[in-house]
Design an enzyme around this catalytic site. Structure first.
Site, PDB file in Angstrom:
ATOM      1  N   SER A 175      41.618  47.058  29.955  1.00 23.39           N
ATOM      2  CA  SER A 175      42.208  46.592  28.706  1.00 23.39           C
ATOM      3  C   SER A 175      41.962  47.610  27.595  1.00 23.39           C
ATOM      4  O   SER A 175      40.926  48.266  27.545  1.00 23.39           O
ATOM      5  CB  SER A 175      41.626  45.237  28.314  1.00 23.39           C
TER       6      SER A 175
HETATM    7  N1  SAH Z   1      38.352  42.651  32.226  1.00 23.44           N
HETATM    8  C1  SAH Z   1      38.918  43.775  32.964  1.00 23.44           C
HETATM    9  C2  SAH Z   1      40.423  43.751  32.951  1.00 23.44           C
HETATM   10  C3  SAH Z   1      40.995  44.253  34.260  1.00 23.44           C
HETATM   11  S1  SAH Z   1      42.697  43.911  34.527  1.00 23.44           S
HETATM   12  C4  SAH Z   1      38.359  45.085  32.458  1.00 23.44           C
HETATM   13  O1  SAH Z   1      37.638  45.084  31.448  1.00 23.44           O
HETATM   14  O2  SAH Z   1      38.601  46.128  33.074  1.00 23.44           O
HETATM   15  C5  SAH Z   1      42.670  42.250  35.152  1.00 23.44           C
HETATM   16  C6  SAH Z   1      41.933  41.981  36.425  1.00 23.44           C
HETATM   17  O3  SAH Z   1      42.182  40.624  36.772  1.00 23.44           O
HETATM   18  C7  SAH Z   1      42.369  42.823  37.627  1.00 23.44           C
HETATM   19  O4  SAH Z   1      41.245  43.467  38.139  1.00 23.44           O
HETATM   20  C8  SAH Z   1      42.890  41.768  38.612  1.00 23.44           C
HETATM   21  O5  SAH Z   1      42.597  42.074  39.964  1.00 23.44           O
HETATM   22  C9  SAH Z   1      42.132  40.523  38.172  1.00 23.44           C
HETATM   23  N2  SAH Z   1      42.699  39.237  38.590  1.00 23.44           N
HETATM   24  C10 SAH Z   1      44.014  38.864  38.672  1.00 23.44           C
HETATM   25  N3  SAH Z   1      44.107  37.609  39.137  1.00 23.44           N
HETATM   26  C11 SAH Z   1      42.827  37.159  39.375  1.00 23.44           C
HETATM   27  C12 SAH Z   1      42.270  35.955  39.908  1.00 23.44           C
HETATM   28  N4  SAH Z   1      43.014  34.925  40.327  1.00 23.44           N
HETATM   29  N5  SAH Z   1      40.928  35.859  39.978  1.00 23.44           N
HETATM   30  C13 SAH Z   1      40.114  36.882  39.592  1.00 23.44           C
HETATM   31  N6  SAH Z   1      40.591  38.053  39.125  1.00 23.44           N
HETATM   32  C14 SAH Z   1      41.931  38.205  39.004  1.00 23.44           C
END
Ligand code: SAH
Length: 197
Positions: free
Chosen positions: A48
């Site tokens: 993000s």
């Molecule tokens: N908070 C993260 C954002 C990563 S992008 C950071 O600081 O880098 C969002 C993430 O959500 C991805 O890694 C994706 O795999 C995860 N995601 C998507 N659906 C999900 C689910 N049902 N349960 C857990 N994680 C999920």
């Protein structure tokens, strides 16, 4: 820059100054982060944007010791910011490759979530509920009832809602049965997908 864009919570600004963001960005993370080919996503969206992290962190109104559930650990950056804010963080990631990689990074940087779970965020973490707040860091087509039920009374759910782009949404649990909702600007997240892989 953060201040001029409306981020005024000192604990958020301080925490973000503590976390070495570049260590959470590397090429192998980029490869693994978005394996869902149905949703072509630019590599710059894998972690993000700092403003998004600041915006969501501020909406949580964290106090030291608060119990926070994060859905979508990804690179671990948002989690690290919450840990610097002295929250007890529970975080869930659905992609095993990413889960393992970030696990190593947490160890290396000495960031210690209370629990780091490989699983499906749609389930939340019922055995640890209720939480002072829940932060969803992927774009949710709608607000999952399961997550609402795991927020404490008086607690918060911060979730980007929408498919192509998302509206940042803050839900406050006013009582066992009542929730208030406030919406903010438009953001773009990778999708909140079901199941784990
Ligand atoms: N908070 C993260 C954002 C990563 S992008 C950071 O600081 O880098 C969002 C993430 O959500 C991805 O890694 C994706 O795999 C995860 N995601 C998507 N659906 C999900 C689910 N049902 N349960 C857990 N994680 C999920």
């Amino acid at each position: 820059m953060m201040r001029s864009k409306g981020i005024s919570d000192e604990s958020v600004l301080n925490a973000m100054n503590q976390v070495p963001r570049h260590l959470f960005l590397d090429s192998s993370f980029l490869e693994h982060a978005y394996q869902n080919k149905a949703f072509p996503i630019g590599a710059d969206q894998t972690i993000s944007h700092p403003y998004t992290v600041a915006f969501q962190s501020q909406l949580l109104q964290l106090k030291p010791g608060h119990k926070v559930l994060e859905i979508g650990t990804g690179s671990g950056y948002q989690c690290a910011v919450l840990l610097e804010m002295k929250a007890q963080v529970y975080t869930i990631e659905r992609q095993n490759e990413l889960y393992k990689k970030t696990s190593l990074l947490f160890g290396k940087l000495n960031y210690r979530p209370k629990k780091y779970v490989f699983g499906d965020g749609y389930q939340g973490l019922p055995e640890e509920a209720p939480f002072d707040s829940i932060i969803v860091t992927c774009g949710a087509p709608e607000i999952p009832q399961t997550l609402l039920s795991q927020v404490k009374i008086g607690g918060r759910l911060v979730i980007p809602v929408g498919s192509d782009s998302q509206i940042m949404t803050l839900i406050i649990r006013e009582s066992a049965t009542d929730f208030s909702k406030e919406t903010f600007g438009e953001f773009r997240f990778v999708p909140f997908l079901g199941g784990k892989i």
